[in-house]
Write an enzyme that holds these catalytic residues in place. Structure first.
Site, mmCIF file in Angstrom:
data_model
loop_
_atom_site.group_PDB
_atom_site.id
_atom_site.type_symbol
_atom_site.label_atom_id
_atom_site.label_comp_id
_atom_site.label_asym_id
_atom_site.label_seq_id
_atom_site.Cartn_x
_atom_site.Cartn_y
_atom_site.Cartn_z
ATOM 1 N N HIS A 272 53.740 27.802 65.633
ATOM 2 C CA HIS A 272 55.099 28.137 65.205
ATOM 3 C C HIS A 272 55.056 29.403 64.360
ATOM 4 O O HIS A 272 54.244 29.507 63.426
ATOM 5 C CB HIS A 272 55.696 26.997 64.377
ATOM 6 C CG HIS A 272 56.967 27.359 63.675
ATOM 7 N ND1 HIS A 272 57.071 27.432 62.296
ATOM 8 C CD2 HIS A 272 58.191 27.715 64.161
ATOM 9 C CE1 HIS A 272 58.303 27.793 61.968
ATOM 10 N NE2 HIS A 272 58.994 27.968 63.073
ATOM 11 N N SER A 273 55.897 30.383 64.688
ATOM 12 C CA SER A 273 56.061 31.592 63.891
ATOM 13 C C SER A 273 54.720 32.325 63.753
ATOM 14 O O SER A 273 54.102 32.683 64.749
ATOM 15 C CB SER A 273 56.674 31.219 62.546
ATOM 16 O OG SER A 273 57.120 32.350 61.838
ATOM 17 N N ARG A 274 54.246 32.580 62.535
ATOM 18 C CA ARG A 274 52.931 33.218 62.365
ATOM 19 C C ARG A 274 51.854 32.427 63.099
ATOM 20 O O ARG A 274 50.906 33.002 63.656
ATOM 21 C CB ARG A 274 52.596 33.306 60.877
ATOM 22 C CG ARG A 274 51.235 33.928 60.543
ATOM 23 C CD ARG A 274 51.061 33.997 59.037
ATOM 24 N NE ARG A 274 49.823 34.639 58.605
ATOM 25 C CZ ARG A 274 48.697 34.008 58.304
ATOM 26 N NH1 ARG A 274 48.658 32.673 58.385
ATOM 27 N NH2 ARG A 274 47.626 34.681 57.909
ATOM 28 N N ALA B 173 52.219 30.918 65.893
ATOM 29 C CA ALA B 173 52.293 31.271 67.307
ATOM 30 C C ALA B 173 51.531 32.563 67.572
ATOM 31 O O ALA B 173 50.846 32.702 68.591
ATOM 32 C CB ALA B 173 53.752 31.412 67.741
ATOM 33 N N HIS C 154 65.109 28.660 62.578
ATOM 34 C CA HIS C 154 63.705 29.017 62.767
ATOM 35 C C HIS C 154 62.796 27.793 62.772
ATOM 36 O O HIS C 154 61.755 27.784 63.422
ATOM 37 C CB HIS C 154 63.298 30.003 61.666
ATOM 38 C CG HIS C 154 61.898 30.514 61.772
ATOM 39 N ND1 HIS C 154 61.393 31.096 62.924
ATOM 40 C CD2 HIS C 154 60.875 30.529 60.863
ATOM 41 C CE1 HIS C 154 60.139 31.457 62.713
ATOM 42 N NE2 HIS C 154 59.800 31.120 61.489
#
Length: 294
Positions: free
Chosen positions: A103-105, A107, A268
């Site tokens: 997820h996010s960073r 990912a 997010h």
């Protein structure tokens, strides 16, 4: 649902660093390595992971976050710095290969891990990110300068202190998280101090990276993602603030051989709300099923 909503606490010693984390689901399930976002922790998967029927999900707190140890003062927190330890974690878990979800960073780290260890990754699931946004090569020197200045400045610092857990939760809500997500992230993110509670993370995580990837780097990374890729985006997530990500998605469609993308309503942290996690779980298990992995 194969798993249980109650996670198992996990801990590993890798290259002299202590990593702690959580796991869900049957030990003989499809192995899934779940990597959280910046300044989050393994608990960010506590809603989604139990819904991934047939999967054994292992989520470490990445170094300097959650309950995991901090890197030595001479070390850094660039997005590739955890990769050798993640390779060691997969070895300790005894996995020949696994699905990597981030997820996010997380990912972005998951994509880098997939590129670095292609034979170890069956499929990649990226939540509200995929790869780092490319940087202008002309900014190389100023980025390097910021890295040195900020890393030195933050080496002896501490993160923000709150009078209470409720104050921390309220701040996350002001930043756009739902009340449920904000409360769920609080426990593992905070430690008690005489003044109240303080964020656990290493302040150096707020420093600039030493180097940022250029467009050529990002495109080479996308070409390297030869396993099946599922990229899920929140309609109220990062794309809402950074429309240039649409260009990245278009390049992924051109360069990643097996690339699927899905837009879902939510913010997010859509994977942490009840409806969003149900939709994501259905999408992930369906995706893995289509590719004969579950």
């Amino acid at each position: 649902m194969d798993g249980t909503a109650t996670p198992q606490a996990r801990a590993w010693e890798i290259d002299g660093l202590r990593y702690e984390g959580l796991s869900w689901g049957p030990k003989d399930g499809v192995p899934v390595l779940a990597l959280h976002g910046w300044m989050d922790h393994a608990g960010s998967f506590q809603v989604l992971a139990p819904k991934l029927a047939g999967c054994h999900v292992v989520a470490p707190d990445l170094s300097g976050q959650g309950l995991s140890g901090r890197r030595a003062l001479h070390a850094t927190y660039n997005i590739w710095d955890d990769l050798p330890q993640l390779a060691g974690l997969v070895e300790q878990l005894g996995w020949e290969s696994c699905v990597v979800m981030g997820h996010s960073r997380g990912a972005n780290i998951a994509s880098l891990f997939t590129a670095a260890r292609p034979g170890k990754v069956r499929a990649l699931v990226a939540l509200d990110s995929l790869v780092p946004e490319p940087n202008d090569p002309a900014a190389f020197v100023t980025t390097l300068q910021a890295f040195v200045d900020e890393t030195r400045a933050k080496a002896s610092g501490t993160l923000r202190t709150f009078a209470s857990v409720e104050e921390y939760v309220a701040r996350r809500q002001r930043q756009g998280n739902s009340p449920e997500t904000s409360a769920a992230l609080a426990e593992r993110a905070l430690e008690e101090v005489p003044e109240g509670v303080r964020m656990r993370g290493d302040p150096r995580l707020f420093a600039s990276s030493a180097v940022r990837l250029t467009r050529d780097h990002v495109e080479a990374l996308l070409r390297s993602l030869t396993c099946p890729v599922l990229n899920i985006w929140a309609e109220g997530g990062v794309r809402q603030k950074r429309p240039q990500i649409d260009t990245l998605i278009a390049r992924a469609r051109d360069l990643v051989p097996e690339y699927e993308t899905l837009d879902l309503p939510g913010d997010h942290h859509v994977h942490m709300d009840a409806a969003g996690s149900e939709r994501i779980a259905a999408a992930v298990t369906g995706f893995l099923g289509r590719h004969g992995m579950i």
